[in-house]
Design a protein around this motif. Structure first.
Motif, PDB file in Angstrom:
ATOM      1  N   ALA A 177       0.837  -1.211   0.000  1.00  0.00           N
ATOM      2  CA  ALA A 177       0.000   0.000   0.000  1.00  0.00           C
ATOM      3  C   ALA A 177       0.866   1.253   0.000  1.00  0.00           C
ATOM      4  O   ALA A 177       0.550   2.238  -0.683  1.00  0.00           O
ATOM      5  CB  ALA A 177      -0.916   0.000   1.216  1.00  0.00           C
ATOM      6  N   GLN A 178       1.967   1.237   0.749  1.00  0.00           N
ATOM      7  CA  GLN A 178       2.853   2.396   0.771  1.00  0.00           C
ATOM      8  C   GLN A 178       3.475   2.623  -0.605  1.00  0.00           C
ATOM      9  O   GLN A 178       3.572   3.757  -1.070  1.00  0.00           O
ATOM     10  CB  GLN A 178       3.935   2.208   1.824  1.00  0.00           C
ATOM     11  N   ALA A 212       2.179   1.691  -3.504  1.00  0.00           N
ATOM     12  CA  ALA A 212       1.120   2.106  -4.423  1.00  0.00           C
ATOM     13  C   ALA A 212       0.742   3.571  -4.223  1.00  0.00           C
ATOM     14  O   ALA A 212       0.653   4.338  -5.194  1.00  0.00           O
ATOM     15  CB  ALA A 212      -0.104   1.212  -4.231  1.00  0.00           C
ATOM     16  N   TYR A 213       0.519   3.964  -2.967  1.00  0.00           N
ATOM     17  CA  TYR A 213       0.146   5.362  -2.700  1.00  0.00           C
ATOM     18  C   TYR A 213       1.266   6.326  -3.092  1.00  0.00           C
ATOM     19  O   TYR A 213       1.023   7.384  -3.672  1.00  0.00           O
ATOM     20  CB  TYR A 213      -0.208   5.561  -1.232  1.00  0.00           C
ATOM     21  N   GLY A 214       2.495   5.971  -2.776  1.00  0.00           N
ATOM     22  CA  GLY A 214       3.618   6.836  -3.124  1.00  0.00           C
ATOM     23  C   GLY A 214       3.789   6.992  -4.621  1.00  0.00           C
ATOM     24  O   GLY A 214       3.988   8.090  -5.138  1.00  0.00           O
ATOM     25  N   THR A 215       3.695   5.866  -5.345  1.00  0.00           N
ATOM     26  CA  THR A 215       3.851   5.900  -6.803  1.00  0.00           C
ATOM     27  C   THR A 215       2.738   6.712  -7.460  1.00  0.00           C
ATOM     28  O   THR A 215       2.993   7.546  -8.341  1.00  0.00           O
ATOM     29  CB  THR A 215       3.858   4.474  -7.360  1.00  0.00           C
ATOM     30  N   CYS A 216       1.502   6.467  -7.050  1.00  0.00           N
ATOM     31  CA  CYS A 216       0.381   7.220  -7.620  1.00  0.00           C
ATOM     32  C   CYS A 216       0.500   8.715  -7.323  1.00  0.00           C
ATOM     33  O   CYS A 216       0.201   9.549  -8.183  1.00  0.00           O
ATOM     34  CB  CYS A 216      -0.942   6.691  -7.078  1.00  0.00           C
ATOM     35  N   THR A 217       0.953   9.043  -6.138  1.00  0.00           N
ATOM     36  CA  THR A 217       1.119  10.451  -5.777  1.00  0.00           C
ATOM     37  C   THR A 217       2.174  11.116  -6.645  1.00  0.00           C
ATOM     38  O   THR A 217       1.982  12.233  -7.129  1.00  0.00           O
ATOM     39  CB  THR A 217       1.492  10.583  -4.291  1.00  0.00           C
ATOM     40  N   GLY A 250       5.501  12.358  -2.849  1.00  0.00           N
ATOM     41  CA  GLY A 250       5.253  10.919  -2.871  1.00  0.00           C
ATOM     42  C   GLY A 250       5.874  10.212  -1.683  1.00  0.00           C
ATOM     43  O   GLY A 250       5.289   9.303  -1.098  1.00  0.00           O
ATOM     44  N   VAL A 261       3.739  10.965   1.404  1.00  0.00           N
ATOM     45  CA  VAL A 261       2.507  10.179   1.412  1.00  0.00           C
ATOM     46  C   VAL A 261       2.806   8.728   1.769  1.00  0.00           C
ATOM     47  O   VAL A 261       2.101   8.108   2.573  1.00  0.00           O
ATOM     48  CB  VAL A 261       1.796  10.279   0.041  1.00  0.00           C
ATOM     49  N   ALA A 262       3.862   8.158   1.199  1.00  0.00           N
ATOM     50  CA  ALA A 262       4.194   6.756   1.470  1.00  0.00           C
ATOM     51  C   ALA A 262       4.558   6.541   2.933  1.00  0.00           C
ATOM     52  O   ALA A 262       4.229   5.507   3.511  1.00  0.00           O
ATOM     53  CB  ALA A 262       5.340   6.308   0.572  1.00  0.00           C
ATOM     54  N   VAL A 296       1.274   6.634   5.310  1.00  0.00           N
ATOM     55  CA  VAL A 296       0.254   5.593   5.188  1.00  0.00           C
ATOM     56  C   VAL A 296       0.364   4.690   6.413  1.00  0.00           C
ATOM     57  O   VAL A 296       1.438   4.188   6.720  1.00  0.00           O
ATOM     58  CB  VAL A 296       0.442   4.768   3.895  1.00  0.00           C
TER      59      VAL A 296
END
Length: 95
Positions: free
Chosen positions: A7-8, A10-15, A46, A49-50, A53
């Protein structure tokens, strides 16, 4: 140091991707230094955000409720924080 979860990542990459696209489109910059500043800002965002999470099962709050049902007998009870990492460390030492 704990490993990052999926999840970390995914969220970091998307950000990073979405913030880079948004800042490039909004600023309409095409110069090298402008793109570099936007890329660095997106990577920093990013990473932020990562890191923020929440990790699954890291801490749990345990609340103790008195058995008495009368309101006069109820007193504030301290809560204890239980860390899942402490249990994992003890399990690793036992193995």
């Amino acid at each position: 140091m704990p490993r990052p979860t999926a999840a970390q990542f995914a969220y970091g990459t998307c950000t990073v991707i979405l913030s880079t696209l948004a800042m490039l489109l909004l600023s309409q910059t095409s110069s090298g230094p402008g793109v570099a500043v936007i890329a660095v800002a997106s990577l920093a965002l990013g990473l932020l955000v990562a890191v923020t999470v929440p990790r699954p099962g890291t801490t749990r709050t345990v609340t103790v409720v008195p058995a008495s049902s009368r309101a006069a007998d109820r007193r504030p009870v301290r809560t204890a924080r239980v860390s899942a990492a402490a249990g994992e460390a003890a399990r690793d030492r036992a193995a």
